[in-house]
Scaffold this active site. Sequence first.
Site, PDB file in Angstrom:
ATOM      1  N   PHE A 126       0.566  -0.712  11.028  1.00  0.00           N
ATOM      2  CA  PHE A 126       0.826   0.245   9.954  1.00  0.00           C
ATOM      3  C   PHE A 126       0.193   1.589  10.341  1.00  0.00           C
ATOM      4  O   PHE A 126      -0.951   1.628  10.782  1.00  0.00           O
ATOM      5  CB  PHE A 126       0.221  -0.283   8.650  1.00  0.00           C
ATOM      6  CG  PHE A 126       0.642   0.494   7.441  1.00  0.00           C
ATOM      7  CD1 PHE A 126       1.835   0.202   6.798  1.00  0.00           C
ATOM      8  CD2 PHE A 126      -0.146   1.515   6.938  1.00  0.00           C
ATOM      9  CE1 PHE A 126       2.231   0.914   5.674  1.00  0.00           C
ATOM     10  CE2 PHE A 126       0.244   2.232   5.810  1.00  0.00           C
ATOM     11  CZ  PHE A 126       1.433   1.932   5.178  1.00  0.00           C
ATOM     12  N   TYR A 222      -2.746  -2.703  -4.985  1.00  0.00           N
ATOM     13  CA  TYR A 222      -1.526  -2.373  -5.740  1.00  0.00           C
ATOM     14  C   TYR A 222      -0.270  -3.091  -5.278  1.00  0.00           C
ATOM     15  O   TYR A 222       0.772  -2.959  -5.879  1.00  0.00           O
ATOM     16  CB  TYR A 222      -1.284  -0.853  -5.737  1.00  0.00           C
ATOM     17  CG  TYR A 222      -1.275  -0.195  -4.369  1.00  0.00           C
ATOM     18  CD1 TYR A 222      -0.151  -0.244  -3.561  1.00  0.00           C
ATOM     19  CD2 TYR A 222      -2.389   0.489  -3.903  1.00  0.00           C
ATOM     20  CE1 TYR A 222      -0.138   0.357  -2.318  1.00  0.00           C
ATOM     21  CE2 TYR A 222      -2.392   1.103  -2.660  1.00  0.00           C
ATOM     22  CZ  TYR A 222      -1.261   1.031  -1.872  1.00  0.00           C
ATOM     23  OH  TYR A 222      -1.263   1.632  -0.648  1.00  0.00           O
ATOM     24  N   LYS A 223      -0.344  -3.871  -4.210  1.00  0.00           N
ATOM     25  CA  LYS A 223       0.853  -4.582  -3.739  1.00  0.00           C
ATOM     26  C   LYS A 223       0.935  -5.935  -4.447  1.00  0.00           C
ATOM     27  O   LYS A 223       1.107  -5.970  -5.649  1.00  0.00           O
ATOM     28  CB  LYS A 223       0.824  -4.666  -2.220  1.00  0.00           C
ATOM     29  CG  LYS A 223       0.970  -3.259  -1.601  1.00  0.00           C
ATOM     30  CD  LYS A 223       0.848  -3.206  -0.092  1.00  0.00           C
ATOM     31  CE  LYS A 223       1.002  -1.759   0.377  1.00  0.00           C
ATOM     32  NZ  LYS A 223       0.634  -1.581   1.784  1.00  0.00           N
TER      33      LYS A 223
END
Length: 412
Positions: A126, A222-223
Amino acid sequence: MSSITRSAVEAMDACDPLASCRARFALPSNVVYLDGNSLGALPVGASARLSEVVEAWGRDLIRGWNRRDWIGWPKRMGDRIARLIGARAGEVIVADSTSVNVFKLLLAALDLRRGRSVILSETDNFPTDLHVAQGLVHMLDKRVGLRTVDAPALPGALGRDVAVLMLTHVNYRTGGMHDMAALTAAAHDAGALALWDLSHSAGAMPLALDEAGVDLAVGGGYKFLNGGPGAPAYVFVAERWLERIRPALSGWMGHARPFDFDTTYEPAPGIERLLVGTPPVLSLAALDAGLETFQGVDLALVRAKSLALGTLFRQLVEQECDGFGLRLVSPLDPERCGSQVCYAHAEGYAIMQALIENGVIGDFRAPNVLRFGFAPLYVRHVDVFDAVVALRSVLSTRAWDDPRFRTRALVT
Ligand SMILES: *Cc1c(COP(=O)(O)O)cnc(C)c1O
């Protein structure tokens, strides 16, 4: 193979042991949501939890830090996350963002492995993880190097100069999953530490950080953890390193006694030393509601359902969308994949925009990937069916072939 019908798929929902978990979320009725791997859905309890904390703020004012134990929340929520990632209480704390936590742990790893100068990672990691490493290389004026190789070359690249192997467990663009235990063991054999980014795996499958001997890890709120847009992230440090790890971002909340106002830094004895500044109480309240959605949930069932949804999606795409130019970019073997299935298509961006307009929300990752995520707590088998029907319609009618679907938004 006989074709899969909607009623056959309804029968799968009828015997889904996690079916009742969907009621823990407030989902719009006219949307199929396949992007919980990017932003988890709203937990039913979130808004009451937030109001409660806002009211406490008004009533208790600064007394809330003690009276409501706001000061203890990062640790308490860290302990809740520990169960989800196979860690012990006291090894996890909620703090900052994933990116900032990568920075903290990379520097700490380099400090714990002085004499070694290489951060080893994967070419396709990422971007933020690599950007943070690049920033360190720049600041440390080449005393540290970042080595990136393709996944199959990782074991061979673990030379005696590697201080830390930094990897993301599940690849954000393909869903491809590393063997965490094997790569951690390989890192250790080479005398390096292993730092894992759990952003796309925590909450979607059982993890066993302690069992795998992982040294350090980060992940976001938040995922799959459903903590809300921009929710705080977390840090894991294996117990054996807790007394030795020396944070470079040494802020007052990581001090042994912040309210002594001692001007000389002395790290807190445990995981608290990874804190930097004052905890974001309102965001933590939302994250707490997100973690509540995992209450009593068996993560083995979560993984089993994730595999079932992903496999069903693959089969249906094969059945319904053959000949439209979709190319699977996820691993062929679902067992080697996280909770998402991804396809490449030259018109991927426009197709996803048209699909979203048709009520099926997935997302797009440059250069050409359509990403479909399956959050097992609230995605139903019929959602998968309806999503593929909509996808087929967008492809067969070329509904995507419209200039308005080609304008790229800032967030894709
Ligand atoms: C989503 C994600 C991040 C996000 O980091 P933030 O600091 O929260 O923006 C980091 N790493 C990976 C692997 C991700 O998937």
